[in-house]
Design a protein around this motif. Structure first.
Motif, mmCIF file in Angstrom:
data_model
loop_
_atom_site.group_PDB
_atom_site.id
_atom_site.type_symbol
_atom_site.label_atom_id
_atom_site.label_comp_id
_atom_site.label_asym_id
_atom_site.label_seq_id
_atom_site.Cartn_x
_atom_site.Cartn_y
_atom_site.Cartn_z
ATOM 1 N N ILE A 252 0.843 -1.200 0.000
ATOM 2 C CA ILE A 252 0.000 0.000 0.000
ATOM 3 C C ILE A 252 0.877 1.249 0.000
ATOM 4 O O ILE A 252 0.642 2.179 -0.771
ATOM 5 C CB ILE A 252 -0.961 -0.012 1.210
ATOM 6 C CG1 ILE A 252 -2.000 -1.134 1.044
ATOM 7 C CG2 ILE A 252 -1.662 1.338 1.345
ATOM 8 C CD1 ILE A 252 -2.841 -1.384 2.288
ATOM 9 N N ALA A 253 1.901 1.257 0.850
ATOM 10 C CA ALA A 253 2.805 2.419 0.886
ATOM 11 C C ALA A 253 3.470 2.610 -0.474
ATOM 12 O O ALA A 253 3.500 3.713 -1.028
ATOM 13 C CB ALA A 253 3.863 2.236 1.973
ATOM 14 N N GLN B 293 0.966 3.843 -3.084
ATOM 15 C CA GLN B 293 0.629 5.245 -2.851
ATOM 16 C C GLN B 293 1.726 6.152 -3.397
ATOM 17 O O GLN B 293 1.449 7.118 -4.113
ATOM 18 C CB GLN B 293 0.458 5.498 -1.344
ATOM 19 C CG GLN B 293 0.144 6.957 -1.015
ATOM 20 C CD GLN B 293 0.176 7.249 0.489
ATOM 21 O OE1 GLN B 293 0.714 6.483 1.271
ATOM 22 N NE2 GLN B 293 -0.417 8.351 0.869
ATOM 23 N N TRP B 294 2.961 5.830 -3.083
ATOM 24 C CA TRP B 294 4.069 6.688 -3.505
ATOM 25 C C TRP B 294 4.268 6.631 -5.022
ATOM 26 O O TRP B 294 4.550 7.659 -5.649
ATOM 27 C CB TRP B 294 5.348 6.295 -2.753
ATOM 28 C CG TRP B 294 5.243 6.552 -1.276
ATOM 29 C CD1 TRP B 294 4.449 7.485 -0.660
ATOM 30 C CD2 TRP B 294 5.933 5.860 -0.222
ATOM 31 N NE1 TRP B 294 4.609 7.419 0.696
ATOM 32 C CE2 TRP B 294 5.511 6.439 1.005
ATOM 33 C CE3 TRP B 294 6.855 4.831 -0.191
ATOM 34 C CZ2 TRP B 294 6.001 5.998 2.235
ATOM 35 C CZ3 TRP B 294 7.334 4.406 1.037
ATOM 36 C CH2 TRP B 294 6.916 4.984 2.230
#
Lengths: 322, 322
Positions: free
Chosen positions: A105-106, A109-110
């Motif tokens: 997820i991180a 997102q980035w």
């Protein structure tokens, strides 16, 4: 000493963890390690970008890996995956734990905010303490490439994602060849070619020679950099007694018509390999080789055993310095 | 009987759960319920699309809600969120549990595949058994709209996302007005206008009159449909004794210059409201109203209490049938 390594997942990560263990015990430091990770395994699952090899490297070198299985996180739970199954979201053949989901997820997102994969991996690596230990983890390319497997279906053929072949079908479907979608448009990620060219030692851990190291070598410029580097290049055979220690390297080698032998694997690196570490069981099979061969036990039963293997690889490399 | 309701989050969901409880006990069935949910609260967090009001409706009507807090999932864990925090991913002021993440990941995946929000919500609602109970949950629009709050900063002003104002700042920053980004380009989702026009009864649960029901009413066509429907429109006051039962309706009403009274709230619906259910404590304050007012206890302490409230709303509506 500046060491650069090309690496896939579990085997590469365990070897490199051993290497760090060895380097920290050496008296001739400081040393730095640049790891160029395979991204051909990468896949988008549930709309999230998953980088299996890079994550295995992060988790293993950072101390968060599930020791038993060699990939994924220790102390893992599977709440998100069970929810996705309850909703009928697909696919369900790839196991993703909750801690692992946090990474995906991180990263997604980035990436969605416009960061390159290199920048994302650098940010993830901070949490795992890699910079503080002199380790730089680079994806082989920032382009979204994906290894596909062409399956032999008699009169016809079809291509499926590498992960589907490897994880869902356990490499049991007959592979005709591997193609890397997006690779012709890909460039090596920033720092990759320089890390190979300017290293004091280049290592090939016992990663899969076809779908891990072979994919990295096929990134435009990487093979030329390997040929051109002034550093000795030392490889570690992924085979013990003619069979892979883990994974399906035998199926991958057979698919591309290469014998499942340490000699066959070394032949894939013939244009740049200087030293070759094989298992004691394979010493005789390498007797006629032109390479500088060293035979030792190649089983990474624990960190100390991996460190001992890494130590032998480093010493072999230092002995080959020009 | 075909009932259509406009709803926000916790208050609306609890009332509608009570309504379903009441309807299942009535002898004049079958009944169907169409819920038009507010999507102005929607927000993209960690690259995932989160629909707080629709999810609260799904979880509450589907039996998966955290009873104590009124939103989110029961038996929730927070592994993913702690991982995101460890990576320094932002924001950290919005609490998302692992089960909840499953919903957001599935939704984001399907939206990314080109499904409309309506289609996504229908698919999520299947898992929660809504179709089998005669319940259709519709987002007010398929367009990605977002309520922003314009904050008074003396000489200047700035707009922040509604969730940031509501969750991070607990509605404590001085709001000047609410603007809904994307609304001028939005159309009501398929079925929304027809559900209002062709209903036998239209209900306004005790949801926030400004940032929940008010936002739904501002979707092009919805207010006209409310004015034009032949069904009686019955509302339930969100206030008890001049204060909201929960949430920050008082801050929202003050921001738009409306008195925090049941009369003030009813005034927001003046062009279509027929019946108005208020708390016993507010009966005197509604004495001069032209509406058909009924005063009962409005605290939804449990499902039975909510069912009793819903029963009164339905009876009031049936008495107003033209």
């Amino acid at each position: 000493m500046r060491i650069t390594a090309l690496a896939g997942g579990v085997g590469g990560a365990r070897f490199l963890r051993g290497l760090l263990h060895h380097l920290s015990a050496r008296s001739d430091g400081p040393h730095s390690l640049t790891v160029i990770g395979n991204t051909g395994d990468d896949i988008t699952l549930f709309g999230l970008r998953v980088c299996p090899d890079l994550d295995t490297l992060l988790y293993t070198l950072g101390g968060g890996v599930h020791e038993g299985q060699g990939w994924g996180r220790a102390d893992e739970t599977f709440v998100v995956q069970s929810e996705l199954a309850a909703y009928g979201a697909q696919p369900q053949w790839f196991g993703l734990g909750d801690r692992d989901f946090g990474t995906h997820i991180a990263r997604s997102q980035w990436l969605g905010q416009g960061m390159t994969l290199s920048a994302v991996i650098a940010r993830l690596a901070e949490r795992w303490g890699l910079p503080g230990r002199g380790v730089t983890l680079l994806p082989m390319t920032d382009a979204p490439v994906e290894t596909h497997v062409v399956i032999d279906e008699g009169d016809s053929e079809r291509a499926i994602h590498f992960q589907q072949w490897w994880v869902q079908h356990q490499a049991a479907l007959p592979a005709k060849r591997f193609v890397v979608a997006g690779l012709n448009q890909a460039a090596a990620a920033p720092g990759v070619l320089d890390a190979i060219r300017t290293a004091d030692l280049v290592l090939l851990p016992p990663s899969n020679p076809v779908v891990s190291i072979g994919i990295i070598l096929s990134v435009p410029g990487v093979r030329d950099a390997m040929r051109g580097t002034t550093a000795p290049v030392v490889g570690v055979s992924p085979l013990v007694g003619g069979a892979p220690v883990r994974g399906h390297a035998d199926a991958c080698l057979s698919a591309i018509g290469v014998p499942v032998t340490p000699d066959g694997v070394a032949g894939l690196y013939a244009d740049f390999l200087d030293g070759w570490l094989v298992d004691k069981a394979d010493e005789a099979a390498m007797a006629d080789s032109d390479l500088s061969v060293r035979a030792i036990p190649l089983l990474m039963t624990d960190i100390e055993a991996a460190a001992e293997m890494a130590s032998e690889a480093v010493e072999l490399g230092l002995s080959l310095r020009r």
